[in-house]
Design an enzyme around this catalytic site. Structure first.
Site, short mmCIF file in Angstrom:
data_model
loop_
_atom_site.label_atom_id
_atom_site.label_comp_id
_atom_site.label_asym_id
_atom_site.label_seq_id
_atom_site.Cartn_x
_atom_site.Cartn_y
_atom_site.Cartn_z
CG ASP A 22 -1.69 7.82 0.64
OD1 ASP A 22 -2.33 7.55 -0.38
OD2 ASP A 22 -0.92 8.79 0.73
CG ASP A 37 -1.52 1.25 1.61
OD1 ASP A 37 -2.23 1.78 0.72
OD2 ASP A 37 -1.34 1.74 2.72
C1 XBP Z 1 -5.18 6.28 0.98
C2 XBP Z 1 -6.31 7.05 0.40
C3 XBP Z 1 -6.03 8.12 -0.63
C4 XBP Z 1 -5.31 9.31 0.03
C5 XBP Z 1 -5.51 10.58 -0.77
O1 XBP Z 1 -4.77 5.40 -0.05
O2 XBP Z 1 -7.44 6.76 0.71
O3 XBP Z 1 -7.28 8.53 -1.13
O4 XBP Z 1 -5.88 9.55 1.32
O5 XBP Z 1 -5.06 10.36 -2.11
P1 XBP Z 1 -3.88 4.06 0.26
P2 XBP Z 1 -6.00 10.82 -3.31
O6 XBP Z 1 -3.77 3.92 1.78
O7 XBP Z 1 -4.67 2.95 -0.37
O8 XBP Z 1 -2.55 4.34 -0.40
O9 XBP Z 1 -6.54 12.19 -2.96
O10 XBP Z 1 -5.13 10.82 -4.52
O11 XBP Z 1 -7.09 9.76 -3.38
MG MG Z 2 -2.94 3.13 3.41
#
Ligand code: XBP
Ligand code: MG
Length: 232
Positions: A9, A7
């Site tokens: 974020d 993953d």
């Molecule tokens: C985390 C999310 C993303 C980010 C914001 O993604 O939900 O939406 O918060 O990025 P993951 P965007 O943990 O799956 O990496 O605004 O580009 O969506």
């Molecule tokens: Mg994440």
């Protein structure tokens, strides 16, 4: 096990509290809107994955009807991503502690590394390139590539399809309950290192729950793969 699917974020990068949240607030300011997301109120908003979806959800909660909330979210999200790209360029979005070493150890062990994220490809690629080098990720599935975001398994299923692997050949690495649920729905065993906002989540059915990536080595990941999905 042949591959590890990361993953982004909260996992590869520490990107939410001082990154996306700040960028969302700057976008609200760009449009002269009164909204600001404090550190505290942003946590619960992360239950909605996808920045545009998160904005729509929040604006509906502020009393806008579906059409207006959707239209305003569509104007705000690109602005937010522009600000987030600027934060990346200023070096303000760091890798999570211990994850660069884990990546290198996995590669040295001959394992393929891939990405399955809900985030937008327009910032995911420059950020991962800056921090790790993009070419290290054999497959990169971003939010743009799926119609349903985590906890839906689609991002992980697409990553497995592009890797030409079955779930038994891979392990997912996550930071949050939404991510853990997505990995399990794709029948992937999952290592979870909770990110600050996920501390309250019940992550007890992760195949491995660690407090930091500094505690996770290749052998731990191999053991997770060998044991497979925990019976639930
Ligand atoms: C985390 C999310 C993303 C980010 C914001 O993604 O939900 O939406 O918060 O990025 P993951 P965007 O943990 O799956 O990496 O605004 O580009 O969506
Ligand atoms: Mg994440």
């Amino acid at each position: 096990m042949r591959a590890v699917i990361f993953d982004v974020d909260g996992t590869l990068v520490d990107s939410e509290r001082d990154g996306h949240r700040v960028a969302f607030n700057l976008a609200f300011g760009d449009l002269g809107l009164p909204y600001r997301w404090s550190v505290e109120e942003y946590g619960p908003l992360l239950k909605v994955t996808g920045g545009r979806e998160r904005l729509t959800h929040y604006l509906r909660g502020e009393g806008l009807d579906d059409a207006h909330a959707g239209e305003l979210a569509r104007r705000l999200h690109p602005l937010k991503n522009e600000h987030f790209l600027a934060l990346i360029a200023e070096g303000r979005i760091p890798a999570r502690n211990g994850v660069a070493r884990l990546l290198a150890d996995l590669e040295e062990a001959g394992l393929t590394v891939a990405v399955a994220t809900t985030g937008s490809r327009e910032w995911v690629e420059p950020l991962l390139d800056r921090l790790f080098g993009l070419d290290r990720f054999t497959v990169l599935v971003a939010g743009d590539d799926v119609s349903k975001k985590k906890p839906d398994p689609q991002a992980y299923e697409l990553a497995l399809e592009r890797l030409e692997l079955a779930p038994e050949d891979a392990v997912a690495i996550e930071d949050s309950l939404q991510g853990l649920r997505a990995a399990h729905a794709a029948r992937l065993p999952c290592v979870v290192c909770p990110s600050p906002y996920a501390r309250g989540d019940d992550l007890s059915d992760a195949e491995l729950l660690a407090s930091s990536f500094e505690e996770v080595g290749v052998e731990d990941v191999r053991r997770v793969a060998a044991a497979g999905l925990r019976a639930r």
